[in-house]
Write a protein that holds these residues in place. Sequence first.
Motif, short mmCIF file in Angstrom:
data_model
loop_
_atom_site.label_atom_id
_atom_site.label_comp_id
_atom_site.label_asym_id
_atom_site.label_seq_id
_atom_site.Cartn_x
_atom_site.Cartn_y
_atom_site.Cartn_z
N ARG A 366 1.04 -1.01 0.07
CA ARG A 366 -0.19 0.46 -0.21
C ARG A 366 1.24 1.14 0.19
O ARG A 366 0.57 2.57 -0.89
CB ARG A 366 -1.13 0.29 1.41
CG ARG A 366 -1.83 1.41 1.25
CD ARG A 366 -2.65 0.88 2.25
NE ARG A 366 -3.47 0.03 2.12
CZ ARG A 366 -3.45 -0.77 3.04
NH1 ARG A 366 -2.60 -1.45 4.00
NH2 ARG A 366 -4.29 -2.29 3.08
N LYS A 370 1.21 3.81 -2.57
CA LYS A 370 0.59 5.63 -2.54
C LYS A 370 2.17 6.71 -2.85
O LYS A 370 1.98 8.07 -3.81
CB LYS A 370 -0.02 5.85 -1.07
CG LYS A 370 -0.44 6.80 -0.97
CD LYS A 370 -0.61 7.24 0.90
CE LYS A 370 -0.72 8.70 1.08
NZ LYS A 370 -0.35 8.77 3.00
N ARG A 373 1.44 7.54 -6.76
CA ARG A 373 0.45 7.52 -7.15
C ARG A 373 0.55 8.46 -8.28
O ARG A 373 -0.50 8.50 -9.47
CB ARG A 373 -0.65 8.02 -5.70
CG ARG A 373 0.19 9.58 -5.97
CD ARG A 373 -0.62 9.89 -4.24
NE ARG A 373 0.31 11.31 -3.65
CZ ARG A 373 -0.18 11.26 -2.55
NH1 ARG A 373 -1.15 10.85 -1.91
NH2 ARG A 373 0.43 12.81 -1.79
N TYR A 416 -7.01 -0.41 -8.18
CA TYR A 416 -8.26 -0.35 -9.41
C TYR A 416 -7.98 1.41 -8.49
O TYR A 416 -9.27 2.48 -9.06
CB TYR A 416 -8.87 -1.00 -8.46
CG TYR A 416 -10.50 -0.99 -9.35
CD1 TYR A 416 -10.94 -0.68 -10.69
CD2 TYR A 416 -10.78 0.14 -8.44
CE1 TYR A 416 -11.70 -0.13 -11.11
CE2 TYR A 416 -12.74 1.10 -9.34
CZ TYR A 416 -12.17 0.47 -10.65
OH TYR A 416 -14.17 1.61 -11.36
N ALA A 417 -8.10 1.51 -7.12
CA ALA A 417 -8.54 2.53 -6.54
C ALA A 417 -6.84 3.75 -7.46
O ALA A 417 -7.65 5.39 -7.27
CB ALA A 417 -8.64 2.85 -4.83
N TRP A 418 -5.78 3.62 -7.59
CA TRP A 418 -4.75 4.19 -7.55
C TRP A 418 -4.59 4.20 -9.49
O TRP A 418 -4.93 5.79 -9.92
CB TRP A 418 -3.36 3.43 -7.96
CG TRP A 418 -2.10 3.86 -8.82
CD1 TRP A 418 -1.76 5.03 -8.72
CD2 TRP A 418 -2.28 3.65 -10.05
NE1 TRP A 418 -0.39 5.17 -9.26
CE2 TRP A 418 -1.10 4.36 -10.47
CE3 TRP A 418 -2.94 2.69 -10.88
CZ2 TRP A 418 -0.15 4.26 -11.45
CZ3 TRP A 418 -2.24 3.46 -12.75
CH2 TRP A 418 -1.42 3.08 -12.78
N LYS A 420 -8.31 4.65 -10.79
CA LYS A 420 -9.65 5.77 -10.24
C LYS A 420 -8.99 7.07 -10.22
O LYS A 420 -9.27 7.62 -10.51
CB LYS A 420 -10.17 4.89 -9.53
CG LYS A 420 -11.77 4.95 -9.46
CD LYS A 420 -12.88 5.48 -10.65
CE LYS A 420 -13.80 6.22 -10.48
NZ LYS A 420 -14.58 6.20 -12.07
N ARG A 421 -8.18 7.08 -9.70
CA ARG A 421 -7.59 8.82 -8.74
C ARG A 421 -6.96 9.20 -9.94
O ARG A 421 -7.23 10.36 -10.00
CB ARG A 421 -6.23 8.45 -7.66
CG ARG A 421 -5.58 9.67 -7.36
CD ARG A 421 -4.70 9.63 -5.68
NE ARG A 421 -4.31 10.66 -5.68
CZ ARG A 421 -3.58 11.06 -6.42
NH1 ARG A 421 -3.18 10.73 -7.32
NH2 ARG A 421 -3.14 12.92 -5.48
N ARG A 422 -6.18 8.47 -10.98
CA ARG A 422 -6.01 9.22 -12.03
C ARG A 422 -6.52 9.96 -13.15
O ARG A 422 -6.55 10.73 -14.13
CB ARG A 422 -4.75 8.45 -12.80
CG ARG A 422 -3.19 8.12 -11.64
CD ARG A 422 -2.83 7.04 -12.48
NE ARG A 422 -2.17 7.59 -13.68
CZ ARG A 422 -0.73 7.73 -13.86
NH1 ARG A 422 -0.30 8.23 -13.05
NH2 ARG A 422 -0.63 8.28 -15.57
N HIS A 423 -8.08 8.92 -12.75
CA HIS A 423 -9.14 9.15 -14.24
C HIS A 423 -10.27 9.21 -13.00
O HIS A 423 -11.21 8.08 -13.51
CB HIS A 423 -8.97 7.57 -14.90
CG HIS A 423 -7.76 7.41 -15.95
ND1 HIS A 423 -7.52 8.50 -16.74
CD2 HIS A 423 -6.41 6.23 -15.45
CE1 HIS A 423 -5.87 8.11 -17.30
NE2 HIS A 423 -5.43 6.72 -16.24
N PRO A 424 -10.35 10.21 -12.41
CA PRO A 424 -12.23 10.24 -11.81
C PRO A 424 -13.00 10.27 -12.91
O PRO A 424 -13.99 9.36 -11.97
CB PRO A 424 -11.51 11.25 -10.71
CG PRO A 424 -10.55 12.01 -12.09
CD PRO A 424 -9.82 11.30 -12.61
N LYS A 425 -12.98 11.17 -13.77
CA LYS A 425 -14.31 10.59 -14.58
C LYS A 425 -14.66 9.77 -15.45
O LYS A 425 -16.02 9.26 -16.03
CB LYS A 425 -14.57 12.05 -15.25
CG LYS A 425 -14.26 12.78 -14.36
CD LYS A 425 -14.14 13.86 -15.63
CE LYS A 425 -14.24 15.76 -14.74
NZ LYS A 425 -14.42 16.85 -15.26
#
Length: 561
Positions: A366, A370, A373, A416-418, A420-425
């Motif tokens: 983790r 992080k 990121r 996946y969270a990493w 999603k943070r890069r491509h929030p839309k």
Amino acid sequence: MSTVRKPMYGWNPETWRETEKRVFKLQKRIYQASRRGDAGRVHGLQRLLVNSRSGRYLAVRRVTQDNCGKKTAGVDGVKSLTPRERLLLAEHLKIDDQAQPVRRIRIPKANSEELRPLGIPVMGDRARQALVKAALEPEWEARFEPNSYGFRPGRSAHDAIKAIYGGINQKPKWVLDADISKCFDQIDRTALLAKINTSPKLRRCIKGWLEAGVMDGEELFPSTAGTPQGGVASPLLANIALHGLETVISEKFPKRRGFNPPKVVRYADDFVVLHEERAVVEQSREIVTEWLKEMGLELKESKTRIVHTLKTTEGEGGFEFLGFQIRQYPAGKYNSDRNGHGQPVGCVTQIEPSPKAVKRHAGKLRETVKQYRAEKAAKVIEALNPQIGGWSNYYKYVSSHAVFHKLGTVLFAMLYAWAKRRHPKKSKGWIMRKYWRVSGGWRFQSLHSDVQLRRHGETHYQCYVKVAGARSPYDGDWLYWSTRLGYHPKVPPRVASLLKRQQGKCRECSLRFREGEVWEVDHVIPRKRGGTSGLHNLQLLHRHCHDIKTAREIERLERRV
């Protein structure tokens, strides 16, 4: 700078093999003399080794090129040496009692919030310690107890775990799970030097290291006890201090009809005592406590407990050792472990990664995700792969499939969270198509790179074979150690690698190689037919098996003609 006479051989890779052979030959003779109890011969050979040019060169190479901490500076600030500086150090290296203070640094402990103090010697003292260790280690390898596994050549944590499994798989046992409090820092130096009982020259040298003091920041503190962690010789000195633990317990509980003595398995300052009777384990704890006082040591109460591998009135059975959870579960006759007579014992032994080790590994993954990121996927994969591979390889010898699968799920959520943070839309489908590929299962991979993320689950279980008895690499059985380690000073590297890969068996007849037999390296695809000399195209065969294979290939070619 003053000129130095030309050495027998420079810092040249072509000379190292002969150098290693010379040193190993002396170490083997020290080992054999120690086995015979010939102390005078041992000390004479040790003097020969520490004064030899080969020994000095290997000691300098170890601390300046081989060691993982070679770029950590001592109090003099020197982190690395050029080839010419290595030559100068090797030529002028001599054993004396003039040691410089060690530099104090602190690193976090694996299982607690405490910091572990390390003492980093200067480069010259490291080389002297490596040279003295090369002379002392064969002597003590001939004397160490068979169930001591920590910081010894040819032995590992997996040997200790396998020894524990062998002690409990035929019958549940009570366990004294013990840890020695501040072992390296509290060893009584007078008792240690008396126990080493080496030649006066080496004794003065070791005493000089122990009393050199500690430089913490800008202040110099005297050291009155212990052997500083971080030195090359410190693990060997700690093993010498704890030597005899297994013997003192076995002497108090001698083997007799219907009674087996407790089994002691030690890895450095961590050890367990196994026996089917709780009263015997409790007495063993008292014996150990009294024995440790002679070396100025004591058990750490917070980490010392008595448990049962199968059942206990205080909670769940089992214990943790070296990052593994070891416990037994009730089982029917078809799933149960079996004793020496093939009868079911009513339980099955389960060894797997401990929950603390799993949590710690997931935390490091983790932190890495992080930390990267803001980087591209290729950088994340490059950082994660070594961590995943190293951890999985350590636990591949036990039942880890379920843990590997769980970690794969946890890591997928992190990545996946990493993403999603890069491509929030972006939608989940878009993110999956960009960063995951279907190749034997979903794999995290950059769109513009062929590098894929390694998965825990693709590391398969491998059966581990414990080191036999009191064997040591210095015993001269080059066939055994080449097969086990893939390396031996007396065996060509190519042959040793093939022995390890083939598990000591001939590929033609499937029989084990024996010392005295004649072997030959064979090309699986002959060079005349386009075969290469890479290891993937080589195999080791008995000479007579090689003749049979060659005759078979000639006959096959004649048929084609």
